[in-house]
Design a protein around this motif. Structure first.
Motif, PDB file in Angstrom:
ATOM      1  N   ARG A 112       0.943  -1.238  -0.110  1.00 27.47           N
ATOM      2  CA  ARG A 112      -0.095  -0.048   0.055  1.00 27.47           C
ATOM      3  C   ARG A 112       0.845   1.309  -0.161  1.00 27.47           C
ATOM      4  O   ARG A 112       0.496   2.187  -0.770  1.00 27.47           O
ATOM      5  N   THR A 113       1.896   1.246   0.623  1.00 28.41           N
ATOM      6  CA  THR A 113       2.958   2.291   0.965  1.00 28.41           C
ATOM      7  C   THR A 113       3.567   2.591  -0.704  1.00 28.41           C
ATOM      8  O   THR A 113       3.869   3.721  -1.178  1.00 28.41           O
ATOM      9  N   VAL A 114       3.801   1.432  -1.271  1.00 29.77           N
ATOM     10  CA  VAL A 114       4.588   1.710  -2.581  1.00 29.77           C
ATOM     11  C   VAL A 114       3.384   2.354  -3.711  1.00 29.77           C
ATOM     12  O   VAL A 114       3.856   3.139  -4.277  1.00 29.77           O
ATOM     13  N   ARG A 115       2.110   1.838  -3.511  1.00 30.01           N
ATOM     14  CA  ARG A 115       1.402   2.325  -4.671  1.00 30.01           C
ATOM     15  C   ARG A 115       0.900   3.654  -4.218  1.00 30.01           C
ATOM     16  O   ARG A 115       0.674   4.664  -5.022  1.00 30.01           O
ATOM     17  N   LEU A 116       0.992   4.253  -2.895  1.00 25.28           N
ATOM     18  CA  LEU A 116       0.536   5.395  -2.707  1.00 25.28           C
ATOM     19  C   LEU A 116       1.642   6.178  -2.915  1.00 25.28           C
ATOM     20  O   LEU A 116       1.678   7.635  -3.472  1.00 25.28           O
ATOM     21  N   SER A 117       2.898   5.926  -3.004  1.00 25.00           N
ATOM     22  CA  SER A 117       4.341   6.626  -3.276  1.00 25.00           C
ATOM     23  C   SER A 117       3.960   7.033  -4.924  1.00 25.00           C
ATOM     24  O   SER A 117       4.531   8.033  -5.186  1.00 25.00           O
ATOM     25  N   ILE A 118       3.705   5.696  -5.538  1.00 25.24           N
ATOM     26  CA  ILE A 118       3.884   5.874  -6.987  1.00 25.24           C
ATOM     27  C   ILE A 118       2.857   7.192  -7.395  1.00 25.24           C
ATOM     28  O   ILE A 118       2.972   7.709  -8.081  1.00 25.24           O
ATOM     29  N   LYS A 119       1.605   7.104  -6.702  1.00 22.95           N
ATOM     30  CA  LYS A 119       0.473   7.890  -7.076  1.00 22.95           C
ATOM     31  C   LYS A 119       0.924   9.505  -6.722  1.00 22.95           C
ATOM     32  O   LYS A 119       0.797  10.316  -7.416  1.00 22.95           O
ATOM     33  N   SER A 120       1.730   9.523  -5.634  1.00 19.79           N
ATOM     34  CA  SER A 120       2.277  10.902  -5.371  1.00 19.79           C
ATOM     35  C   SER A 120       3.292  11.457  -6.215  1.00 19.79           C
ATOM     36  O   SER A 120       3.356  12.560  -6.386  1.00 19.79           O
ATOM     37  N   LEU A 121       4.124  10.606  -6.731  1.00 18.59           N
ATOM     38  CA  LEU A 121       5.078  10.955  -7.918  1.00 18.59           C
ATOM     39  C   LEU A 121       4.330  11.179  -9.180  1.00 18.59           C
ATOM     40  O   LEU A 121       4.891  12.058  -9.954  1.00 18.59           O
ATOM     41  N   LEU A 122       3.296  10.629  -9.361  1.00 20.89           N
ATOM     42  CA  LEU A 122       2.415  10.811 -10.788  1.00 20.89           C
ATOM     43  C   LEU A 122       1.853  12.301 -10.755  1.00 20.89           C
ATOM     44  O   LEU A 122       1.482  12.404 -11.786  1.00 20.89           O
ATOM     45  N   PHE A 162       7.772   8.516   2.434  1.00 22.43           N
ATOM     46  CA  PHE A 162       8.923   9.390   1.725  1.00 22.43           C
ATOM     47  C   PHE A 162      10.127   8.686   1.172  1.00 22.43           C
ATOM     48  O   PHE A 162      10.789   9.021   0.159  1.00 22.43           O
ATOM     49  N   LEU A 163      10.563   7.772   2.156  1.00 26.73           N
ATOM     50  CA  LEU A 163      11.744   6.878   1.778  1.00 26.73           C
ATOM     51  C   LEU A 163      11.373   5.924   0.483  1.00 26.73           C
ATOM     52  O   LEU A 163      12.256   5.728  -0.352  1.00 26.73           O
ATOM     53  N   THR A 164      10.196   5.474   0.413  1.00 21.50           N
ATOM     54  CA  THR A 164       9.942   4.560  -0.551  1.00 21.50           C
ATOM     55  C   THR A 164       9.750   5.469  -2.184  1.00 21.50           C
ATOM     56  O   THR A 164      10.073   4.931  -3.073  1.00 21.50           O
ATOM     57  N   GLU A 165       9.322   6.735  -1.848  1.00 23.20           N
ATOM     58  CA  GLU A 165       9.316   7.435  -2.998  1.00 23.20           C
ATOM     59  C   GLU A 165      10.720   7.806  -3.419  1.00 23.20           C
ATOM     60  O   GLU A 165      10.737   7.809  -4.808  1.00 23.20           O
ATOM     61  N   SER A 166      11.505   8.128  -2.683  1.00 28.35           N
ATOM     62  CA  SER A 166      12.852   8.446  -3.309  1.00 28.35           C
ATOM     63  C   SER A 166      13.540   7.090  -3.984  1.00 28.35           C
ATOM     64  O   SER A 166      14.290   7.097  -4.893  1.00 28.35           O
ATOM     65  N   VAL A 167      13.301   5.842  -3.131  1.00 30.66           N
ATOM     66  CA  VAL A 167      13.926   4.638  -3.698  1.00 30.66           C
ATOM     67  C   VAL A 167      13.307   4.498  -4.981  1.00 30.66           C
ATOM     68  O   VAL A 167      13.819   3.930  -6.006  1.00 30.66           O
ATOM     69  N   VAL A 168      11.776   4.741  -5.202  1.00 28.28           N
ATOM     70  CA  VAL A 168      11.290   4.426  -6.512  1.00 28.28           C
ATOM     71  C   VAL A 168      11.765   5.182  -7.768  1.00 28.28           C
ATOM     72  O   VAL A 168      12.060   4.834  -8.803  1.00 28.28           O
ATOM     73  N   SER A 210      22.632   2.877  -7.444  1.00 31.26           N
ATOM     74  CA  SER A 210      21.404   3.868  -7.506  1.00 31.26           C
ATOM     75  C   SER A 210      20.309   3.699  -6.541  1.00 31.26           C
ATOM     76  O   SER A 210      19.879   4.598  -6.184  1.00 31.26           O
ATOM     77  N   ALA A 211      20.283   2.304  -5.994  1.00 29.21           N
ATOM     78  CA  ALA A 211      19.170   2.028  -4.862  1.00 29.21           C
ATOM     79  C   ALA A 211      19.741   2.904  -3.537  1.00 29.21           C
ATOM     80  O   ALA A 211      19.089   3.171  -2.938  1.00 29.21           O
ATOM     81  N   VAL A 212      21.127   2.692  -3.450  1.00 32.88           N
ATOM     82  CA  VAL A 212      21.893   3.160  -2.194  1.00 32.88           C
ATOM     83  C   VAL A 212      21.399   4.630  -2.282  1.00 32.88           C
ATOM     84  O   VAL A 212      21.473   5.057  -1.219  1.00 32.88           O
ATOM     85  N   VAL A 213      21.882   5.332  -3.431  1.00 33.65           N
ATOM     86  CA  VAL A 213      21.803   6.649  -3.467  1.00 33.65           C
ATOM     87  C   VAL A 213      20.265   7.044  -3.157  1.00 33.65           C
ATOM     88  O   VAL A 213      20.164   8.248  -2.335  1.00 33.65           O
ATOM     89  N   GLY A 214      19.188   6.271  -3.395  1.00 35.29           N
ATOM     90  CA  GLY A 214      17.866   6.665  -3.158  1.00 35.29           C
ATOM     91  C   GLY A 214      17.716   6.669  -1.733  1.00 35.29           C
ATOM     92  O   GLY A 214      16.942   7.582  -1.173  1.00 35.29           O
ATOM     93  N   VAL A 215      18.228   5.609  -1.127  1.00 35.36           N
ATOM     94  CA  VAL A 215      17.873   5.361   0.184  1.00 35.36           C
ATOM     95  C   VAL A 215      18.944   6.746   0.928  1.00 35.36           C
ATOM     96  O   VAL A 215      18.163   7.326   1.940  1.00 35.36           O
ATOM     97  N   VAL A 216      20.134   6.796   0.778  1.00 34.66           N
ATOM     98  CA  VAL A 216      20.933   7.655   1.667  1.00 34.66           C
ATOM     99  C   VAL A 216      20.282   9.148   1.335  1.00 34.66           C
ATOM    100  O   VAL A 216      20.186   9.907   2.230  1.00 34.66           O
TER     101      VAL A 216
END
Length: 440
Positions: free
Chosen positions: A10-20, A346-352, A413-419
């Motif tokens: 659910r968090t991933v779906r919400l993050s994708i919607k926010s980014l879109l 917010f962390l999921t959004e940056s990782v996505v 790239s994944a580490v950069v998204g997390v950091v």
């Protein structure tokens, strides 16, 4: 376990919607990561291509070979007399070093090659039958030189493909004769075209085999002697050279380095001038491998910097997003969302963002080889003179994809998204719910 998975989904779906909700801003952020990942793959592929080309040139000299070449002394003590590797050196090295399987003497002389009214400036190369293997020559017609040709000092020769084409534009030269000075040499074979070998640093000059005519070295010593006279306008030069090169083949690879040291010590006892150079391809290969690793690390660092820049872009966008969505954060906290839920979103959004950019960057990296070849062809058509002036190793570069660069680039790239997503996520989670609800 199932509940945690559902909550994360659910968090991933919400993050994708926010980014879109901000497609242009998200696309530009993804572009930064895409360029960084692509640069990692491309730079490592180009570096690997250059490295492999260099190592192939060195390996072509023979990993088990030791090459002793004559060089003209530059010392003030040189009186202009004979210099370089001698027949006595050849006999000594061949007979006293038990680790050597074979020694191939070589003498090279520039010569005018004639056939009737046709002439061609080429190179006369005297050697033994073993030279065919050392120089990696392949016979197109006829045969190469034999031991009997040398023992009987026959006037037999083998032509390079270009010499045969220039002097015999029609018909086959086999059985016909080539004139060099006042001597005639019967053509017994023709070799296939062989690409020139590039110079290896300062150790070996480039070798062009296209203008060669091969004869037995004993025939060359008998017919031409050791003296080379060159007459040019206003200049007369006479050199006394017995051999141009001796190639020693060592039986065991682990004996090459030690044998090379013995060769140097042996020659140092009889040569007071620096009139020879010893080249050991195995040493050059070891140096090339070390240089390759340093080169790859350097290129990797440069490419990683691009990813860090992309990460800074993610942080910038996420900080702006936190400011824009302050009221949303306050509502979620008021409805019972915990700080870890806000951090997770917010962390999921940056990782996505980073993973999408990384995946697209890998796709761009896979186009490295065809893309580089297309760019090279375009430049050769657009600026042919400038491209022709470049070294062969650069002009003919073919990138080689490094398999581990793909998971490396994705991982970074994944580490950069997390950091770079942690700080904006923590800042969002620390907002006071009441103050956030008051925010307009």
């Amino acid at each position: 376990m199932t509940a945690a998975l559902a909550r994360y989904s659910r968090t991933v779906r919400l993050s994708i919607k926010s980014l879109l909700l901000h497609p242009m801003r998200s696309a530009l952020t993804v572009l930064g990561i895409l360029i960084g990942v692509t640069s990692v793959v491309w730079l490592l592929a180009i570096g690997e291509g250059i490295s492999q080309a260099s190592q192939q040139q060195i390996a072509a000299l023979g990993a088990n070979n030791i090459i002793v070449r004559t060089i003209k002394p530059t010392s003030d003590d040189f009186d202009g007399s004979g210099y370089g590797v001698t027949r006595a050196d050849y006999v000594t090295l061949n007979s006293t070093l038990p680790t050597i399987d074979a020694a191939v003497p070589i003498r090279e002389v520039k010569a005018e090659l004639r056939r009737g009214r046709r002439s061609y400036e080429g190179r006369l190369v005297g050697s033994t039958p073993e030279y065919e293997r050392v120089a990696r020559l392949k016979i197109a017609e006829g045969r190469f030189l034999t031991d009997i040709d040398g023992e009987r000092q026959r006037n037999h020769c083998v032509l390079s493909a270009q010499v045969a084409e220039k002097l015999w534009p029609i018909g086959s030269p086999l059985g016909d004769f080539v004139q060099v000075d006042h001597e005639f040499y019967k053509v017994v074979g023709i070799v296939e075209p062989r690409a020139a070998s590039a110079g290896i640093g300062g150790s070996m000059a480039a070798e062009d085999y296209s203008k060669d005519v091969y004869i037995p070295i004993r025939t060359m010593w008998q017919r031409l002697g050791d003296q080379i006279i060159q007459v040019q306008p206003g200049q007369f030069r006479r050199d006394l050279i017995e051999m141009t090169q001796v190639t020693l083949r060592v039986g065991q690879p682990d004996e090459v380095i030690r044998t090379a040291d013995v060769v140097r010590n042996t020659l140092d006892r009889t040569h007071t001038l620096e009139d020879y150079a010893v080249t050991v391809p195995m040493e050059l290969l070891e140096q090339a491998n070390t240089t390759r690793l340093m080169f790859m690390v350097l290129l990797g660092i440069i490419a990683a910097i691009s990813l860090v820049v992309g990460g800074i872009g993610i942080m910038n966008i996420m900080l702006a997003t936190v400011t824009e969505r302050t009221r949303e954060i306050g509502i979620r906290r008021a409805l019972g969302a915990k700080r870890r839920d806000i951090v997770g979103q917010f962390l999921t959004e940056s990782v996505v963002l980073s993973i999408v950019g990384g995946a697209l960057g890998v796709a761009g990296g896979l186009l490295c080889r065809p893309g580089a070849l297309w760019i090279r062809d375009l430049l050769e058509r657009s600026i042919p003179e400038q491209m022709a002036a470049l070294p062969d190793i650069v002009r003919n570069i073919e990138p080689q994809l490094v398999p581990w660069s793909i998971p490396l680039a994705l991982g970074i790239s994944a580490v950069v998204g997390v950091v770079f997503g942690v700080y904006p996520a923590v800042r969002a989670a620390r907002l006071d719910p009441i103050e956030a609800l008051r925010h307009n």
